[in-house]
Write an enzyme that holds these catalytic residues in place. Structure first.
Site, PDB file in Angstrom:
ATOM      1  NE  ARG A   1      -3.549  -0.069   2.774  1.00 66.19           N
ATOM      2  CZ  ARG A   1      -4.081  -0.484   3.938  1.00 66.19           C
ATOM      3  NH1 ARG A   1      -3.749   0.094   5.066  1.00 66.19           N
ATOM      4  NH2 ARG A   1      -4.938  -1.484   3.963  1.00 66.19           N
TER       5      ARG A   1
ATOM      6  NE  ARG B   1      -2.134   2.103   9.613  1.00 64.66           N
ATOM      7  CZ  ARG B   1      -2.907   1.035   9.375  1.00 64.66           C
ATOM      8  NH1 ARG B   1      -3.701   0.992   8.317  1.00 64.66           N
ATOM      9  NH2 ARG B   1      -2.899   0.010  10.187  1.00 64.66           N
TER      10      ARG B   1
ATOM     11  CE  LYS C   1      -6.008  -0.383  11.488  1.00 66.37           C
ATOM     12  NZ  LYS C   1      -6.844  -1.043  10.484  1.00 66.37           N
TER      13      LYS C   1
ATOM     14  CE  LYS D   1      -7.327   3.585   9.230  1.00 58.50           C
ATOM     15  NZ  LYS D   1      -8.384   2.724   8.667  1.00 58.50           N
TER      16      LYS D   1
ATOM     17  CB  CYS E   1     -13.606  -3.729   1.763  1.00 57.22           C
ATOM     18  SG  CYS E   1     -14.257  -5.362   2.134  1.00 57.22           S
TER      19      CYS E   1
ATOM     20  CB  CYS F   1      -9.119  -9.250   2.886  1.00 56.08           C
ATOM     21  SG  CYS F   1      -9.162  -8.767   4.621  1.00 56.08           S
TER      22      CYS F   1
ATOM     23  CB  CYS G   1     -14.918  -8.883   8.032  1.00 55.82           C
ATOM     24  SG  CYS G   1     -13.654  -7.659   8.396  1.00 55.82           S
TER      25      CYS G   1
ATOM     26  CB  CYS H   1     -11.920  -1.729   4.818  1.00 55.43           C
ATOM     27  SG  CYS H   1     -10.936  -2.626   6.038  1.00 55.43           S
TER      28      CYS H   1
END
Ligand code: SRM
Ligand code: SF4
Length: 565
Positions: free
Chosen positions: A71, A140, A208, A210, A429, A435, A474, A478
């Site tokens: 990414r 991120r 994480k 953001k 996603c 994934c 899930c 995302c």
């Protein structure tokens, strides 16, 4: 760290503390051609370098085939034409011949095998882009409004987003050493041996982090779903600063009521000069107060929810030595992208292109990847990736417009009528087959489902009605499904939880409508609700707003939560 605290810490905390350079054993494994994968611990370090070890889940039944997702860190999603061509070339040579635009304005390469990993990473860095901190327990990719015509100060905001991105980068030399110089980090050097990141410390963040910027009335970056948000404030035609928001986040786990999506709080106002200091202070609050004993409860949103906004303001003021000014009034009206040709502030043109589920590829008669290669090669426009997984070509001379249209047309793409009304307002996603966390299909499944919902809408005379539909494989969220007017969240193979009631401005969480709905039943479940909507809606009222005003009025379902009915 005392022994008792240490014993409660997650394994990620222990390995970050042991190797704060994040170098692990990556360089040695990379050079060992006999190995097709990295160790468990190194896969955690690799994330900080923007790399995920995955396996092709379609092939799991025969044997695990390891591959990598890489990414980019592309603040604001802006690449030069030259850089785009490098990405295209690397995806063609080392990836699966596609480029995936992400929901945070980046590109992902999928299907890269270990033998190609080093070369791909070198290629990205040679193009003066990197992947550092694209994943991992750090800040991120920073989002910024992508549309060149958004406002007169779009460029200033983008520059501020880039400044914040740079200021919050980790300082380890391991990334450069492994991926650019191609050597193991020199641990004889005391600056590496005793390394501790000046901002993040030895153990980085608990999870994480953001950050996004938005320019009202457009909320095209879904700013309130970020840990840290900056809402541009315009006074007398000038950008005077930003309202700072904190504590947004969407990830949750099925059946775990302690995890939930949350919309960020507006904390106060900062000037552009205070931006970096304030960003660092918010990050430090997460660093120092986030839960390091439970990764499902480690995001900044839980600190905000549990300690409260007043506590957070005071904590920021303590670190800054000054208090944030009161937030200024603002109003979000809509999200989403601008498609087709438009004039920029500077008189040149930009073209908004719809990219189905964010995947740039050649498939059948629609050959977007080849078309872009030709256009970028000939006209060198700037590339802007949008937070809704679409693409903008900008800085185009008006005289080049018809030639670009012709190239797209010859590759099966019509710039006037792009996608369908639901498709343009949707996101999915990646989910299967890449994934590792997917419970159900998403990217491969959504287009077919949208066609069936569109048929239902046509039957109900709602064919011209835009509804924001988002799907994830899930509950991690995302593609930000909890903000959609209709959200589908994978529960098990072929089964989805269905959420209803987000709004166009993306300021309201939706609510769960049905759980574990089988694929074959989704349209049947939606039929009665959409029928009522067609009969009861007020003029011009959107589906999400009708759900909120009428459908959810007497319900006990909590926003973003699980139905208690
Ligand atoms: Fe995500 C994990 C893909 C945006 C919440 N996300 C993953 C991983 C890396 C799976 C994994 O950990 O093994 C997925 C890789 C799939 C693949 O094969 O490519 C993945 N996330 C994506 C992307 C590509 C989805 C997309 O459709 O574009 C997005 C990449 C953005 C980027 O460029 O940085 C992406 N992920 C998001 C968002 C939306 C956003 O940030 O605006 C969220 C919800 C917002 C949030 O963070 O709260 C999100 N991803 C998660 C979570 C849940 C985190 C949590 O708080 O619980 C995970 C799981 C985890 O971290 O353990 C996750
Ligand atoms: Fe994977 Fe779940 Fe994120 Fe989809 S929402 S990409 S299935 S982690």
């Amino acid at each position: 760290m005392s022994a008792s605290t240490e014993s409660k810490l997650t394994h990620n905390e222990v390995i970050k503390d042991a190797i704060p350079t994040l170098a692990g054993n990556i360089a040695a494994t990379l050079q060992d051609a006999a190995l097709d994968r990295f160790s468990e611990d190194d896969t955690q370090f690799l994330k900080f370098h923007g790399i995920y070890q995955q396996d092709d889940r379609d092939k799991r039944k025969t044997a695990k085939q390891f591959m990598f997702m890489i990414r980019g860190r592309i603040p604001g999603g802006v690449l030069s034409g030259k850089q785009y061509l490098v990405f295209d070339d690397l995806a063609t040579r080392y990836g699966n011949q596609t480029l995936r635009i992400t929901s945070r304005q980046s590109f992902q390469f999928h299907g890269v095998v270990k033998a190609g990993l080093g070369k791909l990473m070198r290629g990205i860095n040679d193009a003066l882009v990197d992947t550092l901190a694209a994943c991992g327990d750090v800040n991120r990719n920073v989002m910024s409004p992508p549309t060149p015509a958004t406002s007169a100060f779009g460029t200033e905001v983008l520059e501020d987003a880039r400044r914040v991105s740079t200021a919050l980068l980790p300082k380890t030399k391991a990334y450069h050493s492994i991926w650019v110089e191609g050597v193991q980090l020199n641990l004889e050097d005391p600056s590496n041996k005793d390394f501790e990141d000046p901002l993040y410390g030895k153990t980085y963040l608990p999870r994480k982090f953001k950050t996004a910027f938005a320019i009202p009335p457009l909320n095209d970056t879904d700013v309130l779903t970020n840990c840290l948000g900056f809402i541009a404030i315009e006074e007398n035609g000038k950008l005077t600063g930003y309202n700072l928001t904190a504590g947004g986040g969407l990830g949750m786990s099925h059946g775990n009521a302690e995890t939930y999506p949350r919309v960020g709080d507006v904390i106060g106002f900062v000037t552009p000069g205070q931006l970096i200091e304030a960003s660092r202070a918010v990050l430090m609050v997460h660093r120092d107060f986030g839960d390091r004993t439970n990764r499902k409860h480690a995001r900044l949103k839980y600190v905000l929810e549990e300690k409260g906004v007043e506590w957070f303001r005071a904590e920021l003021a303590k670190r800054l030595g000054w208090s944030l000014a009161a937030a200024k009034p603002f109003r979000f009206e809509r999200q989403g992208d601008v498609f087709g040709w438009h004039r920029q502030q500077d008189g040149r043109m930009f073209l908004g292109l719809y990219v189905e589920t964010g995947r740039i590829k050649d498939q059948g008669s629609c050959r977007l990847m080849s078309a872009l290669r030709e256009i970028v090669g000939r006209f060198s426009p700037e590339i802007r990736l949008t937070p809704s997984q679409n693409l903008v070509l900008s800085g185009i001379q008006p005289s080049d417009q018809s030639a670009i249209d012709a190239i797209l047309k010859s590759h099966g793409i019509d710039t006037v009528s792009q996608g369908t009304i639901l498709g343009r307002a949707s996101m999915a996603c990646p989910a299967l087959p890449t994934c590792g966390l997917a419970l159900a299909e998403s990217e491969r499944y959504l287009p077919g489902l949208l066609a069936r919902i569109e048929a239902l809408l046509a039957e109900l005379h709602l064919g011209n009605q835009e509804i924001i539909v988002r799907m994830t494989g899930c509950p991690n969220g995302c593609a930000r499904p909890y903000m959609a007017e209709i959200g589908f969240v994978g529960k098990a193979p072929g089964k989805y939880n269905v959420y209803l009631g987000g709004n166009e401005a993306s300021t309201r969480l939706n609510r769960v409508f049905r759980e574990s709905v089988k694929e074959t039943e989704i349209v049947n479940e939606l039929r009665p609700v959409l029928t009522r909507f067609s009969q009861e809606r007020q003029t011009g009222e959107r589906f999400g707003d009708w759900c909120d005003r009428v459908f959810w009025k007497d319900t006990v379902s909590q926003p973003g939560g699980v139905s208690k009915a």
